[in-house]
Design a protein around this motif. Structure first.
Motif, PDB file in Angstrom:
ATOM      1  N   PHE A  53       0.851  -1.280   0.056  1.00 44.20           N
ATOM      2  CA  PHE A  53       0.146   0.025  -0.085  1.00 44.20           C
ATOM      3  C   PHE A  53       0.933   1.179  -0.079  1.00 44.20           C
ATOM      4  N   GLU A  54       0.843   2.158  -0.884  1.00 46.16           N
ATOM      5  CA  GLU A  54       1.448   3.386  -0.848  1.00 46.16           C
ATOM      6  C   GLU A  54       1.589   4.123   0.367  1.00 46.16           C
ATOM      7  N   ALA A  55       0.416   4.338   0.947  1.00 48.29           N
ATOM      8  CA  ALA A  55       0.327   4.892   2.312  1.00 48.29           C
ATOM      9  C   ALA A  55       1.274   4.469   3.252  1.00 48.29           C
ATOM     10  N   HIS A 109       0.133  13.173  -5.814  1.00 43.94           N
ATOM     11  CA  HIS A 109      -0.949  12.633  -6.614  1.00 43.94           C
ATOM     12  C   HIS A 109      -1.528  13.998  -7.383  1.00 43.94           C
ATOM     13  N   PHE A 110      -1.641  13.466  -8.780  1.00 43.39           N
ATOM     14  CA  PHE A 110      -1.949  14.300  -9.909  1.00 43.39           C
ATOM     15  C   PHE A 110      -3.573  14.281 -10.166  1.00 43.39           C
ATOM     16  N   LEU A 111      -4.345  15.249  -9.910  1.00 39.87           N
ATOM     17  CA  LEU A 111      -5.687  15.205 -10.090  1.00 39.87           C
ATOM     18  C   LEU A 111      -6.037  15.827 -11.445  1.00 39.87           C
ATOM     19  N   ASN A 112      -7.433  15.301 -12.161  1.00 42.94           N
ATOM     20  CA  ASN A 112      -7.909  15.904 -13.662  1.00 42.94           C
ATOM     21  C   ASN A 112      -6.814  15.898 -14.471  1.00 42.94           C
ATOM     22  N   GLU A 113      -6.037  14.902 -14.605  1.00 41.43           N
ATOM     23  CA  GLU A 113      -5.049  14.882 -15.775  1.00 41.43           C
ATOM     24  C   GLU A 113      -5.826  14.888 -17.041  1.00 41.43           C
ATOM     25  N   ASP A 114      -7.132  14.142 -17.145  1.00 38.54           N
ATOM     26  CA  ASP A 114      -7.845  13.914 -18.321  1.00 38.54           C
ATOM     27  C   ASP A 114      -8.355  15.183 -18.777  1.00 38.54           C
ATOM     28  N   PRO A 137       1.263  14.510   6.101  1.00 41.32           N
ATOM     29  CA  PRO A 137       0.042  14.097   5.230  1.00 41.32           C
ATOM     30  C   PRO A 137       0.535  12.833   4.427  1.00 41.32           C
ATOM     31  N   GLU A 138      -0.483  12.112   3.852  1.00 39.49           N
ATOM     32  CA  GLU A 138      -0.190  10.582   3.226  1.00 39.49           C
ATOM     33  C   GLU A 138       0.023  11.069   1.838  1.00 39.49           C
ATOM     34  N   PHE A 139      -0.139  12.323   1.108  1.00 41.23           N
ATOM     35  CA  PHE A 139       0.267  12.581  -0.260  1.00 41.23           C
ATOM     36  C   PHE A 139       0.009  14.075  -0.234  1.00 41.23           C
ATOM     37  N   ILE A 140       0.454  14.476  -1.378  1.00 42.00           N
ATOM     38  CA  ILE A 140       0.480  15.912  -1.932  1.00 42.00           C
ATOM     39  C   ILE A 140      -0.527  16.017  -3.094  1.00 42.00           C
ATOM     40  N   GLU A 141      -1.552  16.762  -3.023  1.00 39.86           N
ATOM     41  CA  GLU A 141      -2.236  16.762  -4.098  1.00 39.86           C
ATOM     42  C   GLU A 141      -1.908  17.948  -5.234  1.00 39.86           C
ATOM     43  N   ASN A 196       7.371  12.651  -8.576  1.00 37.59           N
ATOM     44  CA  ASN A 196       6.414  11.867  -8.088  1.00 37.59           C
ATOM     45  C   ASN A 196       6.236  11.876  -6.748  1.00 37.59           C
ATOM     46  N   GLU A 197       7.298  12.175  -5.953  1.00 32.26           N
ATOM     47  CA  GLU A 197       7.406  12.379  -4.494  1.00 32.26           C
ATOM     48  C   GLU A 197       8.139  13.896  -4.253  1.00 32.26           C
TER      49      GLU A 197
END
Length: 200
Positions: free
Chosen positions: A57-59, A111-116, A142-146, A130-131
């Protein structure tokens, strides 16, 4: 996600050295060390099968873990993991203790949102990071950066200074001064279109 993923059971390890580590791996156990904080470093062993499942798990890599060692709960994060070059086998793990009030220095995924949405505009998304390295207090980890790409135009590159860090979190690179504002993501023109524009 189950909290069980972030809870590990370890045994204190007294038998050290390469030979001892090799024997442990034959017994489906993983040698590890827990260091940092106000306590001395402690050598431990963990069950390989449980660790292998948890680390999928990434987290797991950006979460404060609870390691039960001889009836004592130790809070820690993963600092390094040594793997077999081609087998799905973990050879060794370094854990760093986490203590309240003491700042952490670690990396978390981006984490990249709305790439589409960027693709619909005719853009090609290129990840620069990527990190990202961060510092924060344990309660702010935080678990990740958006990074949201919904409103990013074609031809634009977002740097670290364009990304909003969560409360209490600092990007390490930005504390190093000029020249460290790293590119995080770009929405590029497709190569053919860029060439056509240059020809005109």
């Amino acid at each position: 996600m189950s909290d069980a993923i972030f809870t590990l059971t370890a045994e204190v390890r007294a038998d050290l050295g390469k030979g001892a580590s090799r024997r442990l791996r034959h017994e489906d156990k993983v040698p590890a060390i827990i260091y940092g904080g106000s306590q001395p470093a402690q050598s431990v062993t963990l069950e390989h099968s449980k660790l292998l499942k948890a680390q999928s798990f990434e987290a797991f890599y950006s979460h404060i873990l609870t390691i039960n060692v001889g009836g004592e709960e130790v809070k820690a994060i993963v600092k390094a993991m040594q793997r077999h070059p081609f087998k799905p086998k973990i050879l060794h793990v370094d854990f760093q203790r986490v203590e309240a009030g003491h700042e952490l220095h670690t990396t978390v995924p981006v984490h990249f949102l709305n790439e589409d949405a960027a693709a619909k505009k005719g853009g090609v998304v290129v990840h620069g990071l990527n990190e990202v390295e961060i510092t924060c207090l344990p309660q702010d980890l935080p678990e990740f950066i958006e990074v949201d790409l919904a409103d990013v135009a074609v031809g634009v590159t977002l740097h670290l200074t364009d990304i909003k860090a969560p409360n209490g979190v600092k990007f390490v690179q930005l504390t190093k001064g000029e020249g460290h504002d790293l590119p995080v993501v770009s929405v590029n023109k497709p190569a053919g279109k860029a060439d056509d524009a240059a020809a005109e």
